[in-house]
Design an enzyme around this catalytic site. Structure first.
Site, short mmCIF file in Angstrom:
data_model
loop_
_atom_site.label_atom_id
_atom_site.label_comp_id
_atom_site.label_asym_id
_atom_site.label_seq_id
_atom_site.Cartn_x
_atom_site.Cartn_y
_atom_site.Cartn_z
N PHE A 259 31.70 23.80 27.55
CA PHE A 259 31.40 22.44 28.03
C PHE A 259 31.28 21.43 26.91
O PHE A 259 31.37 20.23 27.14
CB PHE A 259 30.08 22.44 28.84
CG PHE A 259 28.84 22.44 27.97
CD1 PHE A 259 28.34 21.22 27.47
CD2 PHE A 259 28.18 23.61 27.63
CE1 PHE A 259 27.21 21.20 26.66
CE2 PHE A 259 27.07 23.59 26.82
CZ PHE A 259 26.58 22.38 26.33
N LYS B 90 41.40 27.41 31.90
CA LYS B 90 40.22 27.49 32.76
C LYS B 90 39.13 26.72 32.02
O LYS B 90 38.43 27.26 31.16
CB LYS B 90 39.83 28.96 32.95
CG LYS B 90 39.04 29.28 34.20
CD LYS B 90 37.77 28.52 34.37
CE LYS B 90 36.66 29.00 33.46
NZ LYS B 90 35.46 28.11 33.50
N GLU C 294 33.36 24.74 33.92
CA GLU C 294 33.10 24.24 35.28
C GLU C 294 32.12 23.07 35.26
O GLU C 294 31.93 22.40 36.27
CB GLU C 294 32.59 25.37 36.18
CG GLU C 294 31.25 25.99 35.78
CD GLU C 294 31.37 27.07 34.71
OE1 GLU C 294 32.29 27.00 33.86
OE2 GLU C 294 30.52 27.98 34.71
N ARG C 295 31.53 22.80 34.08
CA ARG C 295 30.57 21.69 34.04
C ARG C 295 31.24 20.35 33.76
O ARG C 295 30.68 19.31 34.07
CB ARG C 295 29.55 21.95 32.95
CG ARG C 295 28.65 23.11 33.30
CD ARG C 295 27.84 23.40 32.09
NE ARG C 295 26.96 24.50 32.30
CZ ARG C 295 26.56 25.29 31.33
NH1 ARG C 295 26.99 25.08 30.10
NH2 ARG C 295 25.74 26.27 31.56
N CYS D 77 28.95 23.50 18.08
CA CYS D 77 28.85 24.84 17.48
C CYS D 77 28.75 24.72 15.97
O CYS D 77 28.40 25.68 15.30
CB CYS D 77 30.04 25.68 17.86
SG CYS D 77 31.53 24.97 17.22
N GLU E 80 20.30 30.92 19.05
CA GLU E 80 21.01 29.64 19.02
C GLU E 80 20.33 28.74 20.05
O GLU E 80 20.25 29.08 21.22
CB GLU E 80 22.48 29.85 19.41
CG GLU E 80 23.27 28.56 19.38
CD GLU E 80 24.72 28.71 19.89
OE1 GLU E 80 24.94 29.44 20.87
OE2 GLU E 80 25.60 28.06 19.31
P1 NAD Z 1 29.61 29.57 28.07
O1 NAD Z 1 29.82 30.87 27.41
O2 NAD Z 1 28.52 29.43 29.07
O3 NAD Z 1 30.95 29.11 28.82
C1 NAD Z 1 32.21 29.16 28.17
C2 NAD Z 1 33.27 29.55 29.19
O4 NAD Z 1 33.02 30.89 29.63
C3 NAD Z 1 33.27 28.65 30.42
O5 NAD Z 1 34.60 28.36 30.77
C4 NAD Z 1 32.57 29.49 31.47
O6 NAD Z 1 33.04 29.26 32.77
C5 NAD Z 1 32.87 30.92 31.05
N1 NAD Z 1 31.76 31.83 31.38
C6 NAD Z 1 30.43 31.57 31.30
N2 NAD Z 1 29.72 32.65 31.67
C7 NAD Z 1 30.61 33.61 32.00
C8 NAD Z 1 30.48 34.96 32.46
N3 NAD Z 1 29.29 35.53 32.67
N4 NAD Z 1 31.60 35.66 32.67
C9 NAD Z 1 32.80 35.11 32.46
N5 NAD Z 1 32.97 33.83 32.05
C10 NAD Z 1 31.90 33.10 31.81
O7 NAD Z 1 29.46 28.49 26.90
P2 NAD Z 1 29.07 26.98 27.04
O8 NAD Z 1 27.62 26.88 27.39
O9 NAD Z 1 30.04 26.26 27.89
O10 NAD Z 1 29.29 26.48 25.53
C11 NAD Z 1 28.31 26.56 24.54
C12 NAD Z 1 28.54 27.76 23.64
O11 NAD Z 1 29.83 27.69 23.08
C13 NAD Z 1 27.59 27.79 22.45
O12 NAD Z 1 27.15 29.10 22.26
C14 NAD Z 1 28.45 27.32 21.30
O13 NAD Z 1 28.04 27.77 20.03
C15 NAD Z 1 29.76 27.89 21.67
N6 NAD Z 1 30.84 27.18 21.01
C16 NAD Z 1 31.42 27.79 19.95
C17 NAD Z 1 32.43 27.14 19.27
C18 NAD Z 1 33.06 27.77 18.09
O14 NAD Z 1 34.13 27.30 17.67
N7 NAD Z 1 32.47 28.80 17.51
C19 NAD Z 1 32.86 25.87 19.69
C20 NAD Z 1 32.24 25.30 20.79
C21 NAD Z 1 31.23 25.97 21.46
#
Ligand code: NAD
Length: 517
Positions: free
Chosen positions: A171, A195, A198-199, A303, A402
């Protein structure tokens, strides 16, 4: 309800981008070049984090619809992979132009759904645009190698697209991270299923429309929606050859394990805890401004946000000044002029952040600046957390997890070596920075600190896209990182050919069975 500024932005985006349903209704799927309403029975709310107003509904794309997207991408691959490299390059030039032209619309959609400030949202689009700009150099960057290895014999290597690929995105950068894949997967001749989070799916919808306008034929880029169910379909799909994932640790590990077990190539950027080391010889103003900006910008939801500041020796005396800078940052809705940080993504995220701040007190640390009760009069329902500074040690929950909010952990250390030891014991390895005026200290830090992206007097050392994203340790799973040279590597398969075109006819009738040298 929406604030007047947000309402005006919502009205503008929904009327200009009606076909994509980027905002103001039901987010559509984009399959085989058509924006179509899902037949889903499960719809998720997309809320403005500054007001809780529901700006859109996003479907849990059905199994049938997902299969259609996969087939459309597989079908499109047959022709797109054969399209000339010059034409794919031209699509990138067009896309670059269109994104520049419509940056503000994408940014408005991001502020509405994600909450960050408008200037920060423009930066989100701008960092993705840079990847598109770099992708226009594909005619040079995809050049292969050729060598005449002996008389009449050449060996040459070239790179082929993989087929259907997928991007699962988080998101916090709804434009930038989608564009990492949208540009590199397609310019190398693959097709893509996105994909988005969803937020905040709106930015992806506008980007999909721009890809079509730029000349990507139907099926080259497709968008499906939802959460775990759709993600599992991506992992299990027979057509998909590679997945780019960016997001949190739990989803990332699950996707990595499930998809690689089925032979897919996966790159997964995960969570982070980025430290900076503040040496007493650093330029004080540069350092404190940079640290405050990197800790609290985007409400800490980057991140590469700085979430731990290690003050070495005498630099500790600057902590009150850092707190002063944090206090003066303005908390408000992302569209309001002068806002420095907006709300966090959801009430659940706010609650989690507040609990982690509170744990500092119960675990024996100190809350030096407390943003738990921050209120913004015009946005009483917003998920606001004010800039927060906590003094911790490495055993505390606020340090070990985190936080992904506007919370800076402060630790003191005697020497740079002690600081590096703390950094290297942390499980994450996304980024680390040092502030110093001593080249020898900086050089030693750069060599000894383990995280993959190092800043020297730079707080957020996100590499430009001619380099690659090089987060390491617990912040990355896979072998081939995002964008830069490795991005092309990820989206292609090398093939090396050895060819003999003899001048003279072969003589003799006896086959040689020893290993040719
Ligand atoms: P998230 O893991 O909740 O969601 C990321 C994606 O995974 C979304 O598309 C979501 O629909 C999907 N997802 C979520 N839970 C799932 C599950 N149980 N099973 C399958 N798919 C699932 O992450 P977020 O809250 O959207 O983003 C924040 C996180 O992303 C933080 O931890 C941040 O550090 C990380 N991030 C990392 C980088 C990097 O380059 N290292 C960059 C941006 C964000």
């Amino acid at each position: 309800q929406l604030s007047p500024l947000a309402a005006a932005a919502a009205e503008e985006v929904s009327s200009k981008w009606k076909g994509t349903s980027a905002t103001g209704g039901k987010t559509k799927n984009y399959i085989g070049g058509e924006f179509t309403e899902s037949k889903a029975t499960k719809w998720l709310e997309v809320r403005d984090p500054a007001s809780q107003y529901v700006v859109n509904y996003v479907p849990e794309t059905t199994a049938d619809e997902f299969a259609q997207a996969s087939e459309a991408a597989a079908e499109a691959f047959k022709t797109w992979s054969q399209v000339s490299i010059m034409r794919r390059q031209r699509v990138m030039f067009e896309l670059q132009h269109l994104i520049r032209q419509h940056t503000d619309d994408i940014a408005k959609s991001i502020v509405l759904e994600q909450g960050k400030t408008f200037a920060d949202a423009q930066g989100d689009v701008g960092r993705g645009l840079q990847v598109v700009e770099t992708a226009t150099a594909i005619t040079s960057t995809l050049l292969g190698d050729k060598l005449e290895v002996t008389t009449d014999m050449d060996t040459y290597s070239r790179r082929h697209p993989l087929g259907v690929t997928a991007a699962i995105t988080p998101f916090n950068f709804p434009a930038m991270i989608v564009l990492w894949s949208a540009a590199l997967a397609t310019v190398t001749g693959n097709t893509l299923i996105v994909k988005p989070s969803e937020r905040d799916p709106g930015a992806t919808m506008i980007i999909a429309e721009l890809c079509a306008r730029a000349g990507m034929p139907p099926g080259v880029i497709n968008v499906v929606h939802g959460s775990a169910d759709t993600v599992n379909r991506v992992c299990d799909d027979k057509n998909i050859k590679a997945i780019s994932f960016v997001g949190g640790d739990n989803a990332g590990k699950h996707i990595f394990d499930r998809a690689t077990a089925q032979g897919k190539r996966v790159q997964a950027n995960l969570g982070a805890k980025n430290h900076c080391v503040i040496m007493p010889d650093a330029n004080k103003n540069l350092t404190l401004n940079a640290v405050a900006g990197a800790a609290f910008g985007a409400a800490g939801q980057r991140c590469m946000a700085l979430s731990v500041a290690i003050f070495v020796g005498e630099s500790r005396k600057w902590i009150p000044e850092l707190i002063e800078r944090a206090k003066h940052l303005k908390l408000s809705g992302g569209f309001e002029k002068g806002t420095d940080l907006g709300p966090v993504i959801s009430p659940q995220a706010k609650e989690r952040i507040i609990n982690l701040i509170s744990s500092v007190e119960t675990e024996g640390g100190k809350i030096l600046l407390d943003g738990r009760d921050a209120k913004v009069a015009e946005y009483p329902a917003g998920n606001f957390v004010g800039p927060t500074v906590v003094e911790v040690d490495t055993t505390m929950s606020a340090y070990k997890n985190e936080i992904f909010g506007p919370v800076l952990n402060i630790i003191s250390a005697e020497t740079m070596d002690d600081a590096v030891e703390i950094i290297n014991k942390n499980k994450y390895g996304n980024g680390a920075a040092i502030f110093t005026n001593c080249g020898a200290t900086a050089r030693k830090f750069e060599i000894q600190a383990e995280p993959g992206q190092i800043g020297i007097n730079v707080a957020v050392p996100v590499p430009l896209p001619m380099f690659n994203w090089s987060g390491s340790k617990g912040s990355f799973m896979g072998d081939i990182p995002f964008y830069g040279k490795t991005g092309l590597e990820f989206y292609t398969q090398r093939k090396t050919t050895t060819a003999l075109w003899p001048h003279a006819d072969a003589t003799g009738t006896r086959a040689s069975v020893s290993m040719p040298q």
